[in-house]
Design a protein around this motif. Structure first.
Motif, mmCIF file in Angstrom:
data_model
loop_
_atom_site.group_PDB
_atom_site.id
_atom_site.type_symbol
_atom_site.label_atom_id
_atom_site.label_comp_id
_atom_site.label_asym_id
_atom_site.label_seq_id
_atom_site.Cartn_x
_atom_site.Cartn_y
_atom_site.Cartn_z
ATOM 1 N N GLY A 128 -44.648 -60.149 -40.958
ATOM 2 C CA GLY A 128 -45.926 -59.545 -41.311
ATOM 3 C C GLY A 128 -45.869 -58.038 -41.420
ATOM 4 O O GLY A 128 -46.721 -57.421 -42.073
ATOM 5 N N GLY A 129 -44.856 -57.417 -40.816
ATOM 6 C CA GLY A 129 -44.719 -55.975 -40.888
ATOM 7 C C GLY A 129 -44.288 -55.479 -42.251
ATOM 8 O O GLY A 129 -44.393 -54.285 -42.544
ATOM 9 N N GLN A 130 -43.786 -56.384 -43.108
ATOM 10 C CA GLN A 130 -43.374 -56.025 -44.458
ATOM 11 C C GLN A 130 -44.403 -56.450 -45.498
ATOM 12 O O GLN A 130 -44.092 -56.596 -46.680
ATOM 13 C CB GLN A 130 -42.020 -56.666 -44.771
ATOM 14 C CG GLN A 130 -40.883 -56.166 -43.911
ATOM 15 C CD GLN A 130 -40.670 -54.664 -44.068
ATOM 16 O OE1 GLN A 130 -40.531 -54.162 -45.185
ATOM 17 N NE2 GLN A 130 -40.678 -53.942 -42.958
ATOM 18 N N LEU A 131 -45.640 -56.633 -45.043
ATOM 19 C CA LEU A 131 -46.711 -57.107 -45.920
ATOM 20 C C LEU A 131 -47.755 -56.014 -46.078
ATOM 21 O O LEU A 131 -48.226 -55.441 -45.099
ATOM 22 C CB LEU A 131 -47.348 -58.359 -45.308
ATOM 23 C CG LEU A 131 -48.304 -59.176 -46.167
ATOM 24 C CD1 LEU A 131 -47.583 -59.748 -47.374
ATOM 25 C CD2 LEU A 131 -48.911 -60.292 -45.334
ATOM 26 N N MET A 132 -48.131 -55.733 -47.330
ATOM 27 C CA MET A 132 -49.169 -54.749 -47.624
ATOM 28 C C MET A 132 -50.249 -55.432 -48.463
ATOM 29 O O MET A 132 -49.975 -56.404 -49.176
ATOM 30 C CB MET A 132 -48.586 -53.567 -48.388
ATOM 31 C CG MET A 132 -47.457 -52.855 -47.666
ATOM 32 S SD MET A 132 -46.750 -51.506 -48.640
ATOM 33 C CE MET A 132 -48.101 -50.328 -48.586
ATOM 34 N N GLY A 133 -51.469 -54.945 -48.382
ATOM 35 C CA GLY A 133 -52.557 -55.569 -49.109
ATOM 36 C C GLY A 133 -53.548 -54.565 -49.656
ATOM 37 O O GLY A 133 -53.601 -53.409 -49.210
#
Length: 236
Positions: A128-133
């Protein structure tokens, strides 16, 4: 859910396919309700098997818990709704396994998404730390999965409303990595999943504009990830 209704019963199969893609392409480990993978027609009730005196207490506790939601509290207090947690709920929740033979669209979607979770190196990390939105509208948003130099990025477009046109498009997360493009990997509207057909790559982006189809989820990969095989390219 009150009454044992499944997601596709409440929101329709098209919306359920969109949310299924969001759910199974998110980092957390998913949990299934039995029959969810083929959009079963039977409800999924909460049920337990206790002695009668304990069964009554469980039901009271269940009513108190779901009563924290205003619509459920109104149904219990004003509409005469009864939440059954006994053998009746069990029998109503039993699956018709023959449905798997003709509910092949949702089942194929779940299988394909689970294959992606297993085989795509970026998804398989569940990081989840490599997820942007970013939010695109009141009913649309995107998630970008950062894969680094070796694996390239992934993009999930989710639109739960009508067709969205961004002209010009101000969101930088939609831009592909430098000197690369995007390709469509999966669409919730593919015919094999029960949809009416996926959009084309060219229909998504024209010059500085993006057109996101309504009630659709799109999984996209960078052309870096797909260089070993042919595929259409959409430059940034």
């Amino acid at each position: 859910m009150l009454g044992g209704h499944r997601l596709h019963h409440v929101g329709g199969e098209r919306r359920a396919r969109v949310l299924t893609m969001l759910w199974l392409l998110s980092p957390q480990t998913p949990m299934f309700f039995m029959g969810q993978e083929w959009f079963a027609s039977s409800p999924f009730h909460y049920f337990v098997d206790h002695k009668p005196e304990l069964q009554a207490v469980v039901r009271q506790g269940r009513d108190a818990f779901i009563g924290q939601f205003e619509s459920a509290r109104h149904a219990l207090e004003r509409e005469g709704y009864e939440e059954h947690v006994d053998e009746r709920a069990f029998h109503r929740s039993q699956l018709d396994w023959t449905e798997r033979e003709w509910h092949f669209g949702p089942l194929t979607l779940h299988r394909e998404l689970l294959r992606l979770r297993r085989e795509d190196p970026v998804l398989a990390r569940q990081d989840g730390g490599q997820l942007m939105g970013a939010v695109l509208s009141e009913s649309a948003f995107l998630l970008r999965y950062l894969g680094g130099e070796e694996e390239g990025d992934r993009l999930l477009l989710v639109n739960l409303g009508s067709e969205l046109e961004l002209s010009p498009c101000p969101e930088p997360l939609l831009a592909p990595p430098w000197d690369e493009g995007w390709r469509i990997g999966l669409s919730s509207e593919e015919v094999r999943f029960g949809g009416t057909g996926s959009c084309s790559l060219d229909s998504l982006r024209v010059e500085t504009s993006w057109r996101v189809p309504g009630m659709t989820a799109l999984w996209m990969t960078s052309t870096r990830e797909s260089r070993t095989g042919p595929g259409p390219r959409m430059a940034g």
